[in-house]
Structure formats: C-alpha cells, structure tokens
Design an enzyme around this catalytic site. Sequence first.
Site, PDB file in Angstrom:
ATOM      1  NE  ARG A  27      -2.014  -1.382   3.491  1.00 44.56           N
ATOM      2  CZ  ARG A  27      -2.271  -1.121   4.759  1.00 44.56           C
ATOM      3  NH1 ARG A  27      -3.368  -0.484   5.101  1.00 44.56           N
ATOM      4  NH2 ARG A  27      -1.442  -1.488   5.710  1.00 44.56           N
ATOM      5  CG  ASN A  45      -3.929  -4.338   3.234  1.00 49.85           C
ATOM      6  OD1 ASN A  45      -3.338  -4.325   2.161  1.00 49.85           O
ATOM      7  ND2 ASN A  45      -3.298  -4.267   4.393  1.00 49.85           N
TER       8      ASN A  45
END
Length: 101
Positions: A27, A45
């Site tokens: 990320r 996520n």
Amino acid sequence: MPNSTPQSQLIRVHVFVTGRVQGVGFRYSTVDTASQLGLTGWVRNLPDGRVEAVFEGARDIVEEMVRWCHAGPPAAVVQDVAVEYEEPEGLRGFEVKRLVN
C-alpha cells in the site's frame, strides 16, 4: 506533481491485486509510486488478502501504474492483477484507505 490532464483525457482503473501483497509494504509503495507519477486515487487491504486500488490520470501514466502493480514492491509476490475501467470521478490526492471489514 499535480495531475494537469484535461478531464476528458483522464481514465480511471480499479485494480485488485492477488498474491503475497499484504504485510510487504504494497500500500505505501503504491502511494509513493502513484504520487510520484501524479496520479490520484486510493489503495487499501481487503479481508481476503488482496489489495484494492483506484488510479485516475492520463492513460499512459495509469497504464504504467498498472504495470507496476504486476510486480509491486520487492517483498511482494503478485499472482494476478484484475483491472476494471470506470468513469473518472475527479479524485484529488492519493491515500491509503482503511481495511474493509
């Protein structure tokens, strides 16, 4: 570098990245890479172990970001990247969203 592409030339992709993509900095590497490219959007996520992201910007830059997603950061092991094209929403900035419950 802010995205200065006219709205009519913007594209938006919604990607789902499968593999060892959580707990490996995916990320935050996505935020860094997308921001350096001048893209807008978000990344998060998912509970099933995938990473979901949206990128908006000029077609060639968005496609470059999608190619990056196929490799990700060094610790990632990407198995698949599903890409869906959507209508741009004119997002601003790039952020990490919270985990979906």
